[in-house]
Design a protein around this motif. Structure first.
Motif, short mmCIF file in Angstrom:
data_model
loop_
_atom_site.label_atom_id
_atom_site.label_comp_id
_atom_site.label_asym_id
_atom_site.label_seq_id
_atom_site.Cartn_x
_atom_site.Cartn_y
_atom_site.Cartn_z
N ARG A 58 0.50 8.85 -19.15
CA ARG A 58 0.74 7.62 -18.03
C ARG A 58 2.13 7.71 -17.87
NH1 ARG A 58 -1.97 1.72 -19.40
NH2 ARG A 58 -2.67 1.58 -17.37
N ILE A 59 2.60 7.23 -16.90
CA ILE A 59 4.06 7.37 -16.52
C ILE A 59 4.28 5.79 -15.67
CG2 ILE A 59 3.79 8.55 -14.34
CD1 ILE A 59 6.76 9.94 -15.21
N TYR A 69 1.10 4.81 -13.57
CA TYR A 69 0.12 5.72 -13.05
C TYR A 69 -0.70 6.44 -14.12
CZ TYR A 69 1.82 4.36 -8.73
OH TYR A 69 2.15 3.41 -7.74
N ALA A 70 -1.76 6.44 -13.97
CA ALA A 70 -2.62 7.15 -15.29
C ALA A 70 -2.97 8.62 -14.95
CB ALA A 70 -3.63 6.13 -15.79
N VAL A 71 -2.91 9.68 -15.62
CA VAL A 71 -3.53 11.02 -15.39
C VAL A 71 -4.77 11.15 -16.33
CG1 VAL A 71 -3.03 13.55 -15.60
CG2 VAL A 71 -1.12 11.89 -15.15
N ARG A 72 -5.67 11.23 -15.52
CA ARG A 72 -7.21 11.23 -16.36
C ARG A 72 -7.15 12.62 -16.89
NH1 ARG A 72 -11.36 7.97 -13.08
NH2 ARG A 72 -12.49 8.73 -15.19
N VAL A 115 -5.24 11.11 -10.52
CA VAL A 115 -4.08 10.36 -10.89
C VAL A 115 -4.77 9.10 -10.31
CG1 VAL A 115 -1.99 9.36 -10.42
CG2 VAL A 115 -2.41 11.91 -10.74
N VAL A 116 -4.76 7.96 -11.19
CA VAL A 116 -4.89 6.65 -10.58
C VAL A 116 -3.67 5.58 -10.89
CG1 VAL A 116 -7.55 6.79 -10.79
CG2 VAL A 116 -6.22 6.03 -12.75
N ALA A 168 0.72 -1.19 0.11
CA ALA A 168 0.14 -0.05 -0.05
C ALA A 168 0.99 1.32 0.00
CB ALA A 168 -0.78 -0.05 1.27
N GLN A 169 1.93 1.18 0.73
CA GLN A 169 2.70 2.30 0.77
C GLN A 169 3.60 2.90 -0.59
OE1 GLN A 169 5.36 1.12 4.15
NE2 GLN A 169 3.63 1.61 5.68
N THR A 170 4.08 1.60 -1.12
CA THR A 170 4.73 1.78 -2.57
C THR A 170 3.50 2.41 -3.59
OG1 THR A 170 4.46 -0.51 -3.25
CG2 THR A 170 6.24 0.02 -2.22
N THR A 171 2.40 1.82 -3.42
CA THR A 171 1.41 2.40 -4.55
C THR A 171 1.10 3.83 -4.15
OG1 THR A 171 0.57 0.23 -4.68
CG2 THR A 171 -0.95 1.95 -5.52
N LEU A 172 0.76 4.10 -3.03
CA LEU A 172 0.59 5.63 -2.44
C LEU A 172 1.90 6.47 -2.77
CD1 LEU A 172 -1.53 7.53 -1.36
CD2 LEU A 172 -0.38 6.80 1.00
N LEU A 173 2.98 5.96 -2.69
CA LEU A 173 4.02 7.10 -2.96
C LEU A 173 4.17 7.32 -4.34
CD1 LEU A 173 6.69 8.48 -1.95
CD2 LEU A 173 7.84 6.40 -2.34
N GLY A 174 3.83 6.14 -5.32
CA GLY A 174 3.82 6.66 -6.60
C GLY A 174 2.81 7.47 -7.07
N TRP A 175 1.58 7.43 -6.30
CA TRP A 175 0.48 8.31 -6.49
C TRP A 175 1.09 9.75 -6.21
CZ3 TRP A 175 -2.29 11.52 -3.75
CH2 TRP A 175 -3.60 12.04 -4.23
N CYS A 176 1.59 9.72 -5.06
CA CYS A 176 2.14 11.19 -4.60
C CYS A 176 3.17 11.65 -5.58
CB CYS A 176 2.65 11.05 -3.19
SG CYS A 176 1.62 10.68 -1.81
N TRP A 177 3.95 10.92 -6.18
CA TRP A 177 4.84 11.21 -6.97
C TRP A 177 4.10 12.20 -8.10
CZ3 TRP A 177 6.20 11.69 -12.00
CH2 TRP A 177 7.66 11.94 -12.29
#
Length: 167
Positions: A140-141, A161-164, A97-98, A74-83
């Protein structure tokens, strides 16, 4: 208290070309995503294209006394979202971002406080994202998150991570 189906208000964008205050962003994040309060994030900093969190292990302990894989994921996923979210904010873009895809490789047990570092998978990833946003209004990145306990690499994660689009 957050309500199901009701989006949390966005944090105002920083002034043109400005940076987010890490403490203010983390305070907003704790309100926007209630689980964040329980992740043990002690500090956040950016260095170039790298975003780093320092975390306490105590909230993420498993029954063996090491880091619980689900919490670390969960932390890795959230850190990517924050980036991705902070990158957009630095560029004056207010978008959602999703995470579209994520994977992890557990390499060693997490036995103490640790740090998570997120970077683009490829050096030209941010430039390609910027081009796609300008051309298509979405993009996307691919990002990589690495978890270090001391100097030991314990977990490596990857996420798209997709930018909508706006609207």
């Amino acid at each position: 208290m957050r309500e199901l189906g009701v989006p949390h208000p966005r944090l105002p964008l920083p002034s043109a070309g400005g940076e987010d205050d890490p403490a203010a962003f983390l305070a907003w994040l704790r309100e926007a995503i209630p689980m964040v309060e329980h992740l043990g994030i002690e500090a956040m900093q950016r260095d170039g294209e790298a975003l780093e969190w320092r975390l306490a292990i105590a909230p993420s302990l498993n029954d063996k006394g090491t880091g619980f894989g689900g919490a670390l994921t969960a932390q890795t996923t959230l850190l990517g979202w924050c980036w991705a979210t902070l990158w957009l904010r630095r560029h004056g873009v207010e978008r959602d971002v999703v995470v579209a895809e994520a994977s992890q490789r557990f390499l060693a047990p997490v036995t103490g406080d640790y740090r998570l570092v997120c970077t683009p998978e490829s050096e030209d990833g941010p430039a390609r994202l910027e081009e796609r946003l300008a051309e298509r209004g979405r993009g996307r990145i691919a990002l990589v998150q690495r978890l270090y306990c001391g100097e030991t690499l314990c977990l490596e994660a990857r996420g798209d991570y997709a930018v909508r689009p706006a609207g």
